[in-house]
Design a protein around this motif. Sequence first.
Motif, PDB file in Angstrom:
ATOM      1  N   THR B  79       5.006  16.053   0.867  1.00  0.00           N
ATOM      2  CA  THR B  79       5.274  14.685   1.230  1.00  0.00           C
ATOM      3  C   THR B  79       4.647  13.695  -0.008  1.00  0.00           C
ATOM      4  OG1 THR B  79       5.293  12.742   2.692  1.00  0.00           O
ATOM      5  CG2 THR B  79       3.131  14.388   2.787  1.00  0.00           C
ATOM      6  N   MET B  80       5.070  12.395  -0.049  1.00  0.00           N
ATOM      7  CA  MET B  80       4.463  11.357  -0.891  1.00  0.00           C
ATOM      8  C   MET B  80       4.856  10.089  -0.420  1.00  0.00           C
ATOM      9  SD  MET B  80       7.240  11.467  -3.870  1.00  0.00           S
ATOM     10  CE  MET B  80       7.407  10.112  -4.690  1.00  0.00           C
ATOM     11  N   CYS B  81       3.559   9.406  -0.476  1.00  0.00           N
ATOM     12  CA  CYS B  81       3.699   8.066   0.007  1.00  0.00           C
ATOM     13  C   CYS B  81       2.710   7.030  -0.387  1.00  0.00           C
ATOM     14  CB  CYS B  81       2.897   8.246   1.718  1.00  0.00           C
ATOM     15  SG  CYS B  81       1.157   8.579   1.733  1.00  0.00           S
ATOM     16  N   GLY B  82       2.889   5.840  -0.377  1.00  0.00           N
ATOM     17  CA  GLY B  82       2.248   4.727  -0.918  1.00  0.00           C
ATOM     18  C   GLY B  82       1.040   4.453  -0.166  1.00  0.00           C
ATOM     19  N   MET B  83       0.184   3.618  -0.870  1.00  0.00           N
ATOM     20  CA  MET B  83      -1.015   3.181  -0.406  1.00  0.00           C
ATOM     21  C   MET B  83      -1.415   1.823  -0.906  1.00  0.00           C
ATOM     22  SD  MET B  83      -3.495   6.466  -0.169  1.00  0.00           S
ATOM     23  CE  MET B  83      -4.736   6.000   0.885  1.00  0.00           C
ATOM     24  N   HIS B  84      -2.102   1.074  -0.138  1.00  0.00           N
ATOM     25  CA  HIS B  84      -2.496  -0.274  -0.853  1.00  0.00           C
ATOM     26  C   HIS B  84      -3.959  -0.786  -0.559  1.00  0.00           C
ATOM     27  CE1 HIS B  84      -2.022  -4.906  -0.881  1.00  0.00           C
ATOM     28  NE2 HIS B  84      -2.426  -4.503  -2.014  1.00  0.00           N
ATOM     29  N   PHE B  85      -4.824  -0.863  -1.537  1.00  0.00           N
ATOM     30  CA  PHE B  85      -6.348  -1.230  -1.292  1.00  0.00           C
ATOM     31  C   PHE B  85      -6.324  -2.513  -1.994  1.00  0.00           C
ATOM     32  CE2 PHE B  85      -6.313   3.303  -1.078  1.00  0.00           C
ATOM     33  CZ  PHE B  85      -7.128   3.778  -0.240  1.00  0.00           C
ATOM     34  N   VAL B  96       0.281   8.863  -3.110  1.00  0.00           N
ATOM     35  CA  VAL B  96      -0.313  10.269  -2.955  1.00  0.00           C
ATOM     36  C   VAL B  96       0.644  11.337  -2.895  1.00  0.00           C
ATOM     37  CG1 VAL B  96      -1.590  11.574  -1.435  1.00  0.00           C
ATOM     38  CG2 VAL B  96      -2.054   8.771  -1.583  1.00  0.00           C
ATOM     39  N   LYS B 111      -3.362  11.961  -6.543  1.00  0.00           N
ATOM     40  CA  LYS B 111      -3.151  10.494  -6.242  1.00  0.00           C
ATOM     41  C   LYS B 111      -3.161   9.710  -7.747  1.00  0.00           C
ATOM     42  CE  LYS B 111      -6.458  10.467  -2.579  1.00  0.00           C
ATOM     43  NZ  LYS B 111      -7.718   9.747  -2.148  1.00  0.00           N
ATOM     44  N   MET B 134      11.942   9.503  -0.152  1.00  0.00           N
ATOM     45  CA  MET B 134      10.543   9.248  -0.193  1.00  0.00           C
ATOM     46  C   MET B 134      10.352   8.081  -1.086  1.00  0.00           C
ATOM     47  SD  MET B 134       8.525  12.884  -0.106  1.00  0.00           S
ATOM     48  CE  MET B 134       9.463  14.315   0.554  1.00  0.00           C
ATOM     49  N   GLU B 137      11.475   4.860   0.410  1.00  0.00           N
ATOM     50  CA  GLU B 137      10.413   4.363   1.479  1.00  0.00           C
ATOM     51  C   GLU B 137       9.367   3.519   0.926  1.00  0.00           C
ATOM     52  OE1 GLU B 137       8.981   6.709   5.579  1.00  0.00           O
ATOM     53  OE2 GLU B 137       8.290   7.277   3.693  1.00  0.00           O
ATOM     54  N   PHE B 141       8.462  -0.177   1.577  1.00  0.00           N
ATOM     55  CA  PHE B 141       7.079  -0.569   2.419  1.00  0.00           C
ATOM     56  C   PHE B 141       6.165  -1.129   1.427  1.00  0.00           C
ATOM     57  CE2 PHE B 141       7.546   2.833   5.727  1.00  0.00           C
ATOM     58  CZ  PHE B 141       8.600   2.127   6.640  1.00  0.00           C
ATOM     59  N   TYR B 142       6.071  -0.871  -0.075  1.00  0.00           N
ATOM     60  CA  TYR B 142       4.953  -1.283  -0.830  1.00  0.00           C
ATOM     61  C   TYR B 142       5.726  -2.060  -1.944  1.00  0.00           C
ATOM     62  CZ  TYR B 142       1.693   1.424   2.101  1.00  0.00           C
ATOM     63  OH  TYR B 142       0.873   1.736   3.015  1.00  0.00           O
ATOM     64  N   MET B 166       4.490  -3.131   4.470  1.00  0.00           N
ATOM     65  CA  MET B 166       3.163  -2.240   4.643  1.00  0.00           C
ATOM     66  C   MET B 166       2.073  -2.626   3.820  1.00  0.00           C
ATOM     67  SD  MET B 166       3.371   0.414   6.847  1.00  0.00           S
ATOM     68  CE  MET B 166       2.679   2.030   6.460  1.00  0.00           C
ATOM     69  N   ARG B 167       2.330  -3.710   2.825  1.00  0.00           N
ATOM     70  CA  ARG B 167       1.113  -4.129   2.300  1.00  0.00           C
ATOM     71  C   ARG B 167      -0.068  -4.826   3.311  1.00  0.00           C
ATOM     72  NH1 ARG B 167       3.326  -6.548  -3.448  1.00  0.00           N
ATOM     73  NH2 ARG B 167       4.086  -4.702  -4.387  1.00  0.00           N
TER      74      ARG B 167
END
Lengths: 422, 187
Positions: B79-85, B96, B111, B134, B137, B141-142, B166-167
């Motif tokens: 799987t892979m997905c986004g993230m926000h910091f 990720v 990452k 993915m 997506e 979301f990001y 998703m941010r």
Amino acid sequence: MAVNDTLEGTRKIVEEAEVQRPNLHPLAPSVNDFNQELTTLNLGPTHPATHGIFQNILQMDGERIVSGVPTIGYIHRAFEKIAERRPFYQITPLTDRMNYCSSPINNMGWHMTVEKLLGVEVPKRAQYIRVILMELARITDHLICNGILGVDTGAFTGFLYLMDEREKVYEIYEEVSGARLTTNMGRVGGMERDFNDVAIAKLRAWLKTFPAVMAEFEKMFNRNRIFMDRVVDVGAISAERALNYGFTGPNLRAAGVDYDVRVMNPYSSYQDFEFDIPVGTKGDTYDRFMVRNEEIWQSLRIIKQALENLPEGPYHADAPHYYLPPKQAVYKNMEALIYHFKIVMGEIEAPVGEVYHSVEGGNGELGFYLVSDGGRTPYRLHFRRPCFIYYQAYTEMVVGQTLSDAIVTLSSMNVIAGELDA
Amino acid sequence: MADQNESPEAQEMAAAQDPAAQKNAQLLGLLHRLFGAETFTDVEEPYGLLTATTTRERIHDIIAGLQQDQELQLNFLTTMCGMHFPEREGQELGMVYHLHSLTQNIRLRLKIFFPIADPVVPTLTDLYATANWMEREAYDFYGIIFPGHPNLIRILNVEDMDYHPMRREYALEDGTREDKTDLFFGR
């Protein structure tokens, strides 16, 4: 034939198909005006044969599918976003509503992820109870899928037989958790309730009667000429393509790859049980049907072993900070009341860390990627939903086949809309 | 419940006897040999899964190299997905990747982080067909853009949405309401 889900890609495929096909009839349209010849067919979003809200915009050349574009997102409920604002226990209802055909598996998978993050050790009895419930869920999931595959090929009887059995499994759930569909029966650290005598009696009775029904169902379909004509060599995918598409679960095993999370990364004491991984050879609809049938038998084997060797002892971990006490205890016990409030109000902070935990869901590897920043809610939660991953291969699997083949391929893939859209 | 107050020495001893830790050390050695030790930063093993951070310039080479590597066969993109910091200046967004070797049963988490002003990441659709949705997506979301993706449009949300929900700046609930504060809801 390569499939590209863009409009340009569609046109290219159509043009290639036009060039390759000889003009058999003098009145048949020429190569250039393919627009007049192709039909755009909207299969779904709410077509009775699609078992959920999916849209497939298919380009049809007569009865043949030339290409297709799958569109999803019709029941998107933003679970990942909602989870960022909820304490761990309030996320359990979200997981239950993903794959609603086997919600106990999602539920247990989520609890195991949280347990991994918190470092909670689950007692053996709770692990065995979880195994029993997860395998029951797998059976009901496969029963629905195979029963409806029968309906899609025109055989309603098998579906009726199997629905009856599913109801009996739901009665066992009801005995354990009080609910039937979205059961929410797990807790961090174990189970909400122990397996009571009525549940065990019901389970034993069901284990006695179910094999005969299942055998009769198999007799009805496995070598049925009409059924085999409809499903053999339909919607096939090679092992290599299936892996490239990220297939897991029965759909991958039907293509011949014996990957099973229960064996490869055992969780919840799966290493204690003996079972086989059924694999197919061609990855077609018939193989998927047969792999699911065989998995039902293997699940029954696991349940019998777990029930025979069900250890005595506590059904939940001694982790009062994390284990939500049963309601009966909350009414009578002050400690339980305090922890109940602390947990429900989300007072408990999780350690910093990131966890990936996966379980073998009804459709394949169901993974939870949880990032915690030390707060009371997950910083980020990502679900690896098997349906979302493999549904994109659908158009590649049905190109060149007829519309009726597309229907049985869709139902044999067992795409659950709740899990697809999350 | 695991004892979290164990001394660092005891934890190290436990790690030395752990076969998963040994596997991770071997995998890390191989990664360093194939792509250079300076490529990977922040190498960790949270809950037994080898995690490394790399750069977006290298991520495509690394995943392609791991896919073709005959020894490891890390050829399954789980799987892979986004993230926000938002608080990390210049590294606000992240992707990720979870990779898996079905023959060796090795998992690896990679990452990458990059600025939100320039959210461009190489696509993996040429390596993995499964990366298609993915990445859509992650875009949805990001707002992460994958040049070379065949069909980078929104996937789960409506097409006329003009933000990426998703941010972290988009609160889930109405921020102007005062009767629904975190205080009352335990958040």
